[in-house]
Design a protein around this motif. Structure first.
Motif, mmCIF file in Angstrom:
data_model
loop_
_atom_site.group_PDB
_atom_site.id
_atom_site.type_symbol
_atom_site.label_atom_id
_atom_site.label_comp_id
_atom_site.label_asym_id
_atom_site.label_seq_id
_atom_site.Cartn_x
_atom_site.Cartn_y
_atom_site.Cartn_z
ATOM 1 N N TYR A 1 18.543 40.352 77.176
ATOM 2 C CA TYR A 1 17.183 40.437 76.778
ATOM 3 C C TYR A 1 16.694 39.092 76.822
ATOM 4 C CZ TYR A 1 17.369 45.091 74.717
ATOM 5 O OH TYR A 1 17.713 46.489 74.321
ATOM 6 N N GLN A 2 17.283 38.177 76.591
ATOM 7 C CA GLN A 2 16.961 36.569 76.419
ATOM 8 C C GLN A 2 16.558 36.322 77.896
ATOM 9 O OE1 GLN A 2 20.264 34.474 74.769
ATOM 10 N NE2 GLN A 2 19.000 34.102 72.981
ATOM 11 N N ARG A 3 17.469 36.564 79.169
ATOM 12 C CA ARG A 3 17.237 36.283 80.275
ATOM 13 C C ARG A 3 15.814 37.000 80.720
ATOM 14 N NH1 ARG A 3 22.852 37.167 80.788
ATOM 15 N NH2 ARG A 3 22.401 39.125 81.992
ATOM 16 N N VAL A 4 15.709 38.336 80.602
ATOM 17 C CA VAL A 4 14.711 39.110 81.104
ATOM 18 C C VAL A 4 13.224 38.781 80.527
ATOM 19 C CG1 VAL A 4 13.652 41.298 81.310
ATOM 20 C CG2 VAL A 4 16.044 40.969 81.337
ATOM 21 N N ALA A 5 13.298 38.277 79.185
ATOM 22 C CA ALA A 5 12.152 37.649 78.342
ATOM 23 C C ALA A 5 11.861 36.358 79.067
ATOM 24 C CB ALA A 5 12.614 37.422 77.035
ATOM 25 N N GLN A 6 12.784 35.477 79.183
ATOM 26 C CA GLN A 6 12.426 34.448 79.975
ATOM 27 C C GLN A 6 11.873 34.264 81.404
ATOM 28 O OE1 GLN A 6 15.862 31.507 80.550
ATOM 29 N NE2 GLN A 6 14.584 30.083 81.492
ATOM 30 N N TYR A 7 12.322 35.630 82.396
ATOM 31 C CA TYR A 7 11.447 35.900 83.336
ATOM 32 C C TYR A 7 10.138 36.284 83.127
ATOM 33 C CZ TYR A 7 10.316 38.297 87.462
ATOM 34 O OH TYR A 7 9.933 39.106 88.725
ATOM 35 N N CYS A 8 10.025 37.156 82.050
ATOM 36 C CA CYS A 8 8.499 37.562 81.826
ATOM 37 C C CYS A 8 7.683 36.301 81.551
ATOM 38 C CB CYS A 8 8.522 38.598 80.799
ATOM 39 S SG CYS A 8 9.458 40.108 81.298
ATOM 40 N N ARG A 9 8.075 35.451 80.717
ATOM 41 C CA ARG A 9 7.231 34.319 80.130
ATOM 42 C C ARG A 9 6.950 33.389 81.461
ATOM 43 N NH1 ARG A 9 10.751 34.465 75.830
ATOM 44 N NH2 ARG A 9 12.071 32.803 76.767
ATOM 45 N N GLU A 10 7.817 33.134 82.481
ATOM 46 C CA GLU A 10 7.784 32.040 83.157
ATOM 47 C C GLU A 10 7.277 32.612 84.580
ATOM 48 O OE1 GLU A 10 11.510 30.405 83.514
ATOM 49 O OE2 GLU A 10 11.766 29.249 81.723
ATOM 50 N N GLY B 1 11.041 45.349 82.574
ATOM 51 C CA GLY B 1 11.673 44.508 81.743
ATOM 52 C C GLY B 1 10.981 43.584 80.577
ATOM 53 N N VAL B 2 9.449 44.089 80.623
ATOM 54 C CA VAL B 2 8.725 43.442 79.475
ATOM 55 C C VAL B 2 8.926 43.686 78.175
ATOM 56 C CG1 VAL B 2 6.119 43.596 78.878
ATOM 57 C CG2 VAL B 2 6.585 43.706 81.202
ATOM 58 N N ASN B 3 9.607 44.937 77.911
ATOM 59 C CA ASN B 3 9.870 45.268 76.479
ATOM 60 C C ASN B 3 10.969 44.350 76.032
ATOM 61 O OD1 ASN B 3 8.517 47.528 76.599
ATOM 62 N ND2 ASN B 3 10.323 49.193 77.027
ATOM 63 N N ALA B 4 11.897 43.577 77.050
ATOM 64 C CA ALA B 4 12.804 42.422 76.347
ATOM 65 C C ALA B 4 11.946 41.544 75.430
ATOM 66 C CB ALA B 4 13.233 41.681 77.597
ATOM 67 N N LEU B 5 10.733 41.122 75.795
ATOM 68 C CA LEU B 5 9.811 40.164 74.827
ATOM 69 C C LEU B 5 9.867 40.895 73.403
ATOM 70 C CD1 LEU B 5 7.099 39.444 77.526
ATOM 71 C CD2 LEU B 5 8.766 37.902 76.575
ATOM 72 N N PHE B 6 9.518 42.053 73.324
ATOM 73 C CA PHE B 6 9.505 42.852 71.816
ATOM 74 C C PHE B 6 10.915 42.513 71.147
ATOM 75 C CE2 PHE B 6 6.750 45.970 74.142
ATOM 76 C CZ PHE B 6 5.576 45.434 73.605
ATOM 77 N N PHE B 7 12.174 42.486 71.752
ATOM 78 C CA PHE B 7 13.203 42.673 71.366
ATOM 79 C C PHE B 7 13.476 40.860 70.779
ATOM 80 C CE2 PHE B 7 14.138 46.366 74.035
ATOM 81 C CZ PHE B 7 13.691 47.332 72.941
ATOM 82 N N TRP C 1 17.226 50.627 75.636
ATOM 83 C CA TRP C 1 18.245 50.513 74.371
ATOM 84 C C TRP C 1 19.553 50.239 74.611
ATOM 85 C CZ3 TRP C 1 14.705 49.897 70.762
ATOM 86 C CH2 TRP C 1 13.503 50.556 70.798
ATOM 87 N N LYS C 2 20.143 50.339 76.081
ATOM 88 C CA LYS C 2 21.213 50.207 76.045
ATOM 89 C C LYS C 2 22.090 49.159 75.800
ATOM 90 C CE LYS C 2 21.437 53.503 80.234
ATOM 91 N NZ LYS C 2 21.979 53.530 81.650
ATOM 92 N N PRO C 3 21.454 47.688 75.830
ATOM 93 C CA PRO C 3 22.274 46.580 75.300
ATOM 94 C C PRO C 3 22.542 46.549 73.876
ATOM 95 C CG PRO C 3 20.691 46.077 76.870
ATOM 96 C CD PRO C 3 20.343 47.420 76.472
#
Length: 381
Positions: A187-196, A323-329, A360-362
């Motif tokens: 989630y951290q990696r995907v969230a970072q991608y979504c931000r950057e 992977g936008v949902n990673a930002l929520f998590f 939700w898999k992770p």
């Protein structure tokens, strides 16, 4: 219909009182049941408080046996949904009955005949007017505690539906997770991608943003867009949006409602979550007075229960699958830990919505509380 059972249209204050009180005897021994507030039930049938009645026809019924109320049901014809999906469906909702097949038969027959009189050919439910109402009869995990936004029912209910010739139309499931102490690396990696790379960010709304700046309506417009392809959904009207904004957002903790915006400050995602109110509602026993309001306020403001309700998640269709949902998590996991939430549970999700369920898999999810929408042809074309 049994000669000892009379199904009456709710037309008087006494009928409505009986309608409201039916579940109180059925569930008196079931600690998993979370009751509706009596005031909310009354509001469903008030055109001044339920904007969905502008495009729906609603008829509640009560079943009596020897003058004792032993069951209830609501018939709904959602004209907007029928037009959208090209159906002639009558929905049944809020069905409750004692363990007597003649009672459940009388209720189903009453709504079926009422639906035929409205020009409908198919019965299905349990469904409300909107996709945000309670829907789906519980068919598994009766030992688990219910919630304020879902149906709980005894285990004999689905057996009655099958015995009366109703078949599965769709199933929903819920996801239950243990709140991790740390944000999973994925989630951290995907969230970072979504931000950057996608230039997305999480914001928290204030009352000024919701009402004066129009973000409240932007959120609901997103829900309309994201949920449109889902089973039975019909677009919320402006009046319904205003109703939801005025009723729910003033009391919800906005720290638990992350909103994702893009580089133009357009709303592209929202997660509406809250602390569970199941224990508080049970203590209130369906009424805010004299002390029901205190139990709710305590759970909302002072002493949180140990689990969170993830009511819904929505992402704009063109951004789904990225992977936008990673930002929520990434946003919610630290907050859940700070609030002392040990578990979190989603609202009902369609069992064939693979994209939604796979996110939700992770978190090592557990699938719980399967619910079913039943259907039955009531007239041959």
């Amino acid at each position: 219909m049994s000669k000892n059972i009379d199904v009456i249209k709710v037309q008087t204050k006494r009928h409505l009182k009986d309608f409201i009180n039916v579940p109180k005897s059925i569930y008196s021994h079931l600690e998993q049941y979370v009751p509706d507030l009596d005031s909310d039930v009354r509001s469903l049938f008030d055109p001044q408080k339920n904007p969905g009645m502008k495009f729906s026809v609603i008829q509640p019924f009560v079943a009596y046996q020897h003058e004792k109320p032993v069951g209830r049901i609501v018939g709904i014809v959602n004209n907007k949904a029928n037009k959208c999906w090209g159906n002639k469906n009558v929905r049944f909702s809020m069905i409750e009955f004692v363990d007597d097949i003649e009672v459940s038969r009388a209720l189903i027959d009453a709504v079926s005949q009422w639906g035929i009189a409205q020009g409908m050919d198919t019965l299905h439910g349990p469904l409300g007017i909107t996709d945000f109402d309670k829907e789906g009869m519980l068919v598994e995990d009766f030992h688990l505690t219910g919630s304020i936004n879902t149906i709980y029912n005894p285990d004999y209910y689905p057996h009655h539906m099958e015995a009366l010739g109703l078949e599965k139309e769709v199933d929903w499931v819920q996801i239950r997770i243990k709140v991790p102490e740390q944000i999973p690396a994925l989630y951290q990696r995907v969230a970072q991608y979504c931000r950057e790379q996608m230039e997305l960010r999480v914001i928290k709304l204030t009352n000024d943003m919701i009402y004066r700046q129009g973000y409240g309506k932007k959120v609901f417009n997103l829900l309309n867009e994201a949920y449109m392809p889902l089973f039975g959904f019909s677009k919320l009207s402006d009046e319904q949006i205003d109703h939801f904004l005025n009723k729910y957002l003033p009391v919800i903790d906005k720290q638990l409602v992350p909103v994702i915006v893009d580089n133009k400050n357009e709303v592209v995602g929202v997660a509406i979550t809250m602390g569970s109110l199941s224990k508080a509602i049970r203590k209130a026993n369906g009424s805010l007075w004299p002390l029901g309001w205190y139990h709710l306020l305590k759970a909302l403001k002072w002493k949180h229960e140990d689990n969170a309700e993830m009511l819904l998640i929505a992402v704009r269709p063109d951004l789904q699958g990225y992977g936008v949902n990673a930002l929520f998590f990434e946003d919610l996991i630290p907050i859940y830990n700070r609030y002392g939430f040990r578990w979190a549970e989603t609202g009902p999700q369609l069992e064939d919505n693979v994209r939604e369920l796979s996110q939700w898999k992770p978190l090592n999810p557990e699938i719980v509380k399967r619910r079913r929408c039943f259907k039955k042809l009531i007239i041959n074309n």
